[in-house]
Design a protein around this motif. Structure first.
Motif, PDB file in Angstrom:
ATOM      1  N   PHE A 100       7.917 -14.758  -2.619  1.00  0.00           N
ATOM      2  CA  PHE A 100       9.045 -13.969  -2.874  1.00  0.00           C
ATOM      3  C   PHE A 100       8.672 -12.647  -2.501  1.00  0.00           C
ATOM      4  CE2 PHE A 100      11.504 -11.203  -6.172  1.00  0.00           C
ATOM      5  CZ  PHE A 100      12.515 -11.636  -5.778  1.00  0.00           C
ATOM      6  N   LYS A 101       9.695 -11.813  -1.947  1.00  0.00           N
ATOM      7  CA  LYS A 101       9.615 -10.482  -1.774  1.00  0.00           C
ATOM      8  C   LYS A 101      10.471  -9.581  -2.700  1.00  0.00           C
ATOM      9  CE  LYS A 101      10.385  -6.904   1.687  1.00  0.00           C
ATOM     10  NZ  LYS A 101      11.135  -6.679   2.698  1.00  0.00           N
ATOM     11  N   PRO A 102       9.650  -8.672  -3.639  1.00  0.00           N
ATOM     12  CA  PRO A 102      10.454  -8.019  -4.629  1.00  0.00           C
ATOM     13  C   PRO A 102      11.783  -7.087  -4.048  1.00  0.00           C
ATOM     14  CG  PRO A 102       8.191  -7.743  -4.916  1.00  0.00           C
ATOM     15  CD  PRO A 102       8.417  -8.615  -3.586  1.00  0.00           C
ATOM     16  N   SER A 103      12.698  -7.138  -4.700  1.00  0.00           N
ATOM     17  CA  SER A 103      13.957  -6.392  -4.173  1.00  0.00           C
ATOM     18  C   SER A 103      13.716  -4.923  -4.085  1.00  0.00           C
ATOM     19  CB  SER A 103      15.147  -6.696  -5.078  1.00  0.00           C
ATOM     20  OG  SER A 103      14.930  -6.206  -6.326  1.00  0.00           O
ATOM     21  N   VAL A 104      12.918  -4.243  -4.942  1.00  0.00           N
ATOM     22  CA  VAL A 104      12.529  -3.057  -4.817  1.00  0.00           C
ATOM     23  C   VAL A 104      10.947  -2.675  -4.585  1.00  0.00           C
ATOM     24  CG1 VAL A 104      12.291  -0.749  -6.264  1.00  0.00           C
ATOM     25  CG2 VAL A 104      14.089  -2.570  -6.686  1.00  0.00           C
ATOM     26  N   SER A 105      10.660  -2.014  -3.203  1.00  0.00           N
ATOM     27  CA  SER A 105       9.495  -1.918  -2.847  1.00  0.00           C
ATOM     28  C   SER A 105       8.853  -0.561  -3.449  1.00  0.00           C
ATOM     29  CB  SER A 105       9.577  -1.384  -1.325  1.00  0.00           C
ATOM     30  OG  SER A 105      10.136  -0.236  -1.306  1.00  0.00           O
ATOM     31  N   LYS A 106       7.585  -0.777  -3.393  1.00  0.00           N
ATOM     32  CA  LYS A 106       6.517   0.349  -3.941  1.00  0.00           C
ATOM     33  C   LYS A 106       7.084   1.608  -3.511  1.00  0.00           C
ATOM     34  CE  LYS A 106       2.886   1.808  -6.530  1.00  0.00           C
ATOM     35  NZ  LYS A 106       3.453   2.658  -7.480  1.00  0.00           N
ATOM     36  N   THR A 107       7.328   1.862  -2.213  1.00  0.00           N
ATOM     37  CA  THR A 107       7.765   2.896  -1.679  1.00  0.00           C
ATOM     38  C   THR A 107       9.077   3.403  -2.387  1.00  0.00           C
ATOM     39  OG1 THR A 107       6.950   2.190   0.295  1.00  0.00           O
ATOM     40  CG2 THR A 107       8.388   3.854   0.463  1.00  0.00           C
ATOM     41  N   MET A 108      10.052   2.498  -2.670  1.00  0.00           N
ATOM     42  CA  MET A 108      11.322   2.903  -3.326  1.00  0.00           C
ATOM     43  C   MET A 108      11.060   3.490  -4.684  1.00  0.00           C
ATOM     44  SD  MET A 108      13.482  -0.343  -2.023  1.00  0.00           S
ATOM     45  CE  MET A 108      15.189   0.294  -2.917  1.00  0.00           C
ATOM     46  N   ILE A 109      10.239   2.759  -5.407  1.00  0.00           N
ATOM     47  CA  ILE A 109       9.865   3.095  -6.812  1.00  0.00           C
ATOM     48  C   ILE A 109       9.143   4.468  -6.707  1.00  0.00           C
ATOM     49  CG2 ILE A 109       8.281   2.670  -8.725  1.00  0.00           C
ATOM     50  CD1 ILE A 109       8.663  -0.318  -8.069  1.00  0.00           C
ATOM     51  N   ASP A 110       8.095   4.730  -5.883  1.00  0.00           N
ATOM     52  CA  ASP A 110       7.650   6.064  -5.672  1.00  0.00           C
ATOM     53  C   ASP A 110       8.651   7.047  -5.571  1.00  0.00           C
ATOM     54  OD1 ASP A 110       5.117   4.945  -6.254  1.00  0.00           O
ATOM     55  OD2 ASP A 110       4.563   4.975  -4.133  1.00  0.00           O
ATOM     56  N   SER A 111       9.822   6.727  -4.459  1.00  0.00           N
ATOM     57  CA  SER A 111      10.710   7.873  -4.123  1.00  0.00           C
ATOM     58  C   SER A 111      11.566   7.986  -5.684  1.00  0.00           C
ATOM     59  CB  SER A 111      11.650   7.275  -3.007  1.00  0.00           C
ATOM     60  OG  SER A 111      12.294   6.127  -3.465  1.00  0.00           O
ATOM     61  N   TYR A 112      11.743   7.004  -6.472  1.00  0.00           N
ATOM     62  CA  TYR A 112      12.281   7.252  -7.455  1.00  0.00           C
ATOM     63  C   TYR A 112      11.884   8.179  -8.567  1.00  0.00           C
ATOM     64  CZ  TYR A 112      15.189   3.272  -5.995  1.00  0.00           C
ATOM     65  OH  TYR A 112      15.941   2.346  -5.310  1.00  0.00           O
ATOM     66  N   LYS A 113      10.254   8.078  -8.596  1.00  0.00           N
ATOM     67  CA  LYS A 113       9.662   8.839  -9.368  1.00  0.00           C
ATOM     68  C   LYS A 113       9.570  10.213  -9.086  1.00  0.00           C
ATOM     69  CE  LYS A 113       6.623   5.074 -11.048  1.00  0.00           C
ATOM     70  NZ  LYS A 113       5.223   4.578 -10.981  1.00  0.00           N
ATOM     71  N   LYS A 114       9.622  10.521  -7.696  1.00  0.00           N
ATOM     72  CA  LYS A 114       9.639  11.808  -7.037  1.00  0.00           C
ATOM     73  C   LYS A 114      10.733  12.507  -7.538  1.00  0.00           C
ATOM     74  CE  LYS A 114       6.184  11.259  -3.790  1.00  0.00           C
ATOM     75  NZ  LYS A 114       6.216  11.193  -1.929  1.00  0.00           N
ATOM     76  N   ALA A 115      12.036  11.724  -7.424  1.00  0.00           N
ATOM     77  CA  ALA A 115      13.201  12.265  -7.679  1.00  0.00           C
ATOM     78  C   ALA A 115      13.429  12.652  -9.175  1.00  0.00           C
ATOM     79  CB  ALA A 115      14.370  11.359  -7.340  1.00  0.00           C
ATOM     80  N   HIS A 116      13.006  11.746  -9.998  1.00  0.00           N
ATOM     81  CA  HIS A 116      12.793  12.054 -11.406  1.00  0.00           C
ATOM     82  C   HIS A 116      12.128  13.288 -11.785  1.00  0.00           C
ATOM     83  CE1 HIS A 116      10.264  11.450 -15.296  1.00  0.00           C
ATOM     84  NE2 HIS A 116      11.442  11.671 -15.633  1.00  0.00           N
TER      85      HIS A 116
END
Length: 136
Positions: A100-116
């Motif tokens: 299974f490939k997760p629907s949210v990549s590690k890169t996306m999570i990191d970008s959300y954290k940066k926006a936060h």
């Protein structure tokens, strides 16, 4: 009240974030270990699952996965078990996770954290303090 949600916080126009508009911003990250563990228990509750499935191991295997990912994994495992005419087992679920490939990549999570962090630092630069919800 207006409630908005986005997967692209970096594209939010600064004008919409001014006072009196969308004042409260709440970052909701991926579920933590205990939340993922609980999700497996809930999603497998009414399934024909083996007794004694190791929810701790499943939770470790699904770090950074969101609830829809875990729901999909359980549904796929239950379908696989039904075709094999057996109970949903840890081994079947583990095999689904491996493929299974997760629907949210590690890169996306990191970008959300940066926006936060960006929104949080901008909030800390305001001269007039106001009560906040989230980002604490």
């Amino acid at each position: 009240f207006i409630i908005a949600s986005t997967n692209k916080p970096e594209l939010i126009d600064d004008a919409i974030l001014r006072t009196g508009r969308l004042e409260i911003q709440l970052y909701v990250g991926p579920p933590d270990f205990e939340a993922r563990k609980s999700m497996f228990k809930i999603f497998l509750n009414k399934r024909n699952a083996e007794i004694g499935i190791d929810f701790d191991k499943l939770s470790k295997l699904t770090e950074n996965m969101v609830s829809s990912d875990i729901d999909f994994i359980v549904n796929n495992a239950a379908h696989t078990a039904a075709i094999a005419d057996c109970r949903t087992s840890y081994e079947i679920i583990e095999e689904v996770i491996k493929n299974f490939k997760p629907s949210v990549s590690k890169t996306m999570i990191d970008s959300y954290k940066k926006a936060h962090e960006k929104f949080e630092s901008e909030d800390n630069n305001t001269e007039e303090p106001r009560p906040r919800i989230g980002f604490k």
